[in-house]
Scaffold this motif. Sequence first.
Motif, mmCIF file in Angstrom:
data_model
loop_
_atom_site.group_PDB
_atom_site.id
_atom_site.type_symbol
_atom_site.label_atom_id
_atom_site.label_comp_id
_atom_site.label_asym_id
_atom_site.label_seq_id
_atom_site.Cartn_x
_atom_site.Cartn_y
_atom_site.Cartn_z
ATOM 1 N N ASP A 327 0.797 -0.969 -0.103
ATOM 2 C CA ASP A 327 -0.157 -0.282 -0.020
ATOM 3 C C ASP A 327 0.640 1.112 -0.001
ATOM 4 O O ASP A 327 0.717 2.138 -0.470
ATOM 5 C CB ASP A 327 -1.208 0.462 1.396
ATOM 6 C CG ASP A 327 -1.958 -0.987 0.899
ATOM 7 O OD1 ASP A 327 -2.384 -1.629 0.639
ATOM 8 O OD2 ASP A 327 -2.516 -1.013 2.182
ATOM 9 N N ALA A 328 2.349 1.035 0.950
ATOM 10 C CA ALA A 328 2.759 2.432 0.869
ATOM 11 C C ALA A 328 3.314 2.465 -0.374
ATOM 12 O O ALA A 328 3.560 4.181 -0.890
ATOM 13 C CB ALA A 328 3.356 2.204 1.735
ATOM 14 N N LEU A 329 3.813 1.794 -1.283
ATOM 15 C CA LEU A 329 4.140 2.333 -2.923
ATOM 16 C C LEU A 329 3.355 1.939 -3.671
ATOM 17 O O LEU A 329 3.846 3.219 -4.197
ATOM 18 C CB LEU A 329 4.993 0.417 -3.238
ATOM 19 C CG LEU A 329 6.481 0.164 -2.261
ATOM 20 C CD1 LEU A 329 6.293 -1.707 -2.931
ATOM 21 C CD2 LEU A 329 7.588 0.812 -2.900
ATOM 22 N N ARG A 330 2.529 1.497 -3.465
ATOM 23 C CA ARG A 330 1.115 2.017 -4.230
ATOM 24 C C ARG A 330 1.208 3.812 -4.402
ATOM 25 O O ARG A 330 -0.170 4.835 -5.030
ATOM 26 C CB ARG A 330 0.102 1.303 -4.741
ATOM 27 C CG ARG A 330 0.031 0.039 -5.074
ATOM 28 C CD ARG A 330 -1.038 -0.586 -4.815
ATOM 29 N NE ARG A 330 -1.238 -2.326 -5.125
ATOM 30 C CZ ARG A 330 -1.665 -3.526 -4.903
ATOM 31 N NH1 ARG A 330 -2.257 -3.287 -4.325
ATOM 32 N NH2 ARG A 330 -1.582 -4.451 -5.430
ATOM 33 N N GLN A 331 1.055 4.329 -2.984
ATOM 34 C CA GLN A 331 0.971 5.628 -2.838
ATOM 35 C C GLN A 331 1.868 6.920 -3.197
ATOM 36 O O GLN A 331 2.119 7.791 -3.260
ATOM 37 C CB GLN A 331 0.314 5.831 -1.128
ATOM 38 C CG GLN A 331 -0.616 5.187 -0.492
ATOM 39 C CD GLN A 331 -0.718 5.104 0.993
ATOM 40 O OE1 GLN A 331 -0.268 5.548 1.149
ATOM 41 N NE2 GLN A 331 -1.486 4.309 1.095
ATOM 42 N N SER A 332 2.733 5.833 -3.854
ATOM 43 C CA SER A 332 3.947 7.235 -4.375
ATOM 44 C C SER A 332 3.844 7.992 -5.419
ATOM 45 O O SER A 332 2.673 7.357 -6.526
ATOM 46 C CB SER A 332 5.220 5.959 -4.450
ATOM 47 O OG SER A 332 5.865 6.990 -5.907
ATOM 48 N N PRO A 333 3.925 9.585 -4.951
ATOM 49 C CA PRO A 333 3.592 10.243 -5.311
ATOM 50 C C PRO A 333 4.286 10.199 -6.847
ATOM 51 O O PRO A 333 4.050 11.402 -7.984
ATOM 52 C CB PRO A 333 4.491 11.118 -4.758
ATOM 53 C CG PRO A 333 4.989 11.052 -3.920
ATOM 54 C CD PRO A 333 5.061 9.681 -3.688
ATOM 55 N N VAL A 334 5.118 9.794 -7.657
ATOM 56 C CA VAL A 334 6.028 9.084 -8.533
ATOM 57 C C VAL A 334 5.561 7.650 -9.249
ATOM 58 O O VAL A 334 5.476 7.051 -8.850
ATOM 59 C CB VAL A 334 7.595 9.674 -8.697
ATOM 60 C CG1 VAL A 334 7.481 11.255 -8.453
ATOM 61 C CG2 VAL A 334 8.079 8.616 -7.596
ATOM 62 N N LYS A 335 5.754 8.064 -10.133
ATOM 63 C CA LYS A 335 5.631 5.922 -11.073
ATOM 64 C C LYS A 335 6.875 5.645 -10.785
ATOM 65 O O LYS A 335 8.235 5.705 -10.738
ATOM 66 C CB LYS A 335 5.578 6.485 -12.649
ATOM 67 C CG LYS A 335 5.522 5.541 -13.400
ATOM 68 C CD LYS A 335 5.495 5.182 -14.524
ATOM 69 C CE LYS A 335 5.098 3.787 -15.564
ATOM 70 N NZ LYS A 335 5.123 4.239 -16.968
ATOM 71 N N LEU A 336 6.157 4.304 -10.189
ATOM 72 C CA LEU A 336 7.469 2.869 -9.780
ATOM 73 C C LEU A 336 7.851 2.736 -11.376
ATOM 74 O O LEU A 336 6.861 2.082 -11.983
ATOM 75 C CB LEU A 336 7.265 2.541 -8.903
ATOM 76 C CG LEU A 336 6.781 2.805 -7.053
ATOM 77 C CD1 LEU A 336 6.134 1.935 -6.505
ATOM 78 C CD2 LEU A 336 8.128 3.773 -6.936
ATOM 79 N N SER A 337 9.302 2.111 -11.251
ATOM 80 C CA SER A 337 9.310 1.880 -12.615
ATOM 81 C C SER A 337 11.185 1.883 -12.619
ATOM 82 O O SER A 337 12.125 2.290 -12.240
ATOM 83 C CB SER A 337 9.537 2.535 -13.983
ATOM 84 O OG SER A 337 9.960 2.551 -15.161
ATOM 85 N N THR A 338 11.137 0.408 -13.438
ATOM 86 C CA THR A 338 12.953 -0.350 -12.736
ATOM 87 C C THR A 338 13.131 -0.779 -14.029
ATOM 88 O O THR A 338 12.611 -1.655 -14.448
ATOM 89 C CB THR A 338 12.865 -0.980 -11.550
ATOM 90 O OG1 THR A 338 15.038 -1.266 -11.119
ATOM 91 C CG2 THR A 338 12.131 -2.126 -10.948
ATOM 92 N N MET A 339 13.881 -0.369 -15.031
ATOM 93 C CA MET A 339 14.475 -0.741 -15.653
ATOM 94 C C MET A 339 13.204 -1.472 -17.108
ATOM 95 O O MET A 339 12.765 -2.237 -17.419
ATOM 96 C CB MET A 339 15.035 -2.432 -16.098
ATOM 97 C CG MET A 339 16.185 -2.547 -14.502
ATOM 98 S SD MET A 339 17.635 -0.913 -15.393
ATOM 99 C CE MET A 339 18.729 -1.869 -16.503
#
Length: 367
Positions: A327-339
């Motif tokens: 849930d904490a990761l889904r609340q990130s204000p920026v897009k989560l993207s790795t490679m």
Amino acid sequence: MMQWREGVVDRQIREWPGAVEYAVRLTSAEDTSSEVRALAYTGMVGRPEPGDRVVLNASALLKGLGTGGLAFIVAVPDRLPADAPDSPGHIVKARYTPQQQMFLAVDEQDSLHHHVLRDAESLEAMPVVVADLHSALPAIIAGVRRTQPDAQVAYVMTDGGALPLAFSRAVAGLKEAGWIAASITVGQAFGGDHEAVSLHSGLLAARHVVGADVTVVVQGPGNVGTGTPWGYSGVAVADVLHATHVLGGTSIAALRVSGADPRSRHRGISHHSTTAYGKALLSPAIVPVPASGGEMAALVRTQAAKLSETSRADLDIVEIGTEGLLDALRQSPVKLSTMGRGLEEDLAGFVVSAVAGVCAAERISAR
């Protein structure tokens, strides 16, 4: 070698602090029908307008490298930007290149903070989280905030990837959301809220100028890797942990992990982490791993235990609970993207980064 192109600005695509992205129509004889995306760093070239003729560095774009598919605007030759206001700073970054700039560093004699850093000798056990990939930054901070929502987090950007901090849309978004209290660019990196000559003074500035509870140190976007054991920019995480140890900080080594990378050397714990923490690192560090999470988490714990047994450094493998982290990761204000992979595509990598943030937050009150 640099590959030059000329073009005309057609339209603005988007902007964020310090950078504007444009659609540029190439006007070179061989490229008259081509349109490219081009980035302008406003502190370096000003703010181009539609119709402006621009000179581009197109080398990485033409090579198809992972720079976001961008050319870079080098100059607007028909309309030079006004000189910046005079500053007492005399620290040159991107030194001895045509793009060199002069900054007031937080640690130099004319800085208001010089007297603080002149006398500072210790990080006072401040947790310092070190990671290989820039994409780990928002996940680490999500973990910090999951445990300590009001923690002051400083970001120290090293010069292993992009040199201009303005290249990172993630940092811009994290600052706007209040997830980062201040950014510090060290070495040849530039554009942070504070500039610092060295990694060591940047860390001390995070603690004594910014007042950070936790500092995250990650290179800028655009890591370099060659498929060889030592030829990758992320090996410098060992140097950051050495500096943290020398300055009396709490060293936390975030693992680079993937459950979806097609390259076997990066599945589970990446060879980048096993090389940096197993061979290059000589000082003690905490290595957080997820206490639960299925087969991938179990694999990471097994690999981490083996890494601890074979490392030249004293690694303390600490299991961290993952409750609430998704849930904490889904609340990130920026897009989560790795490679190129998002949260749901490579969940393991982001969760392991987040547990490093939780580990750091748990050590704030222990200082």
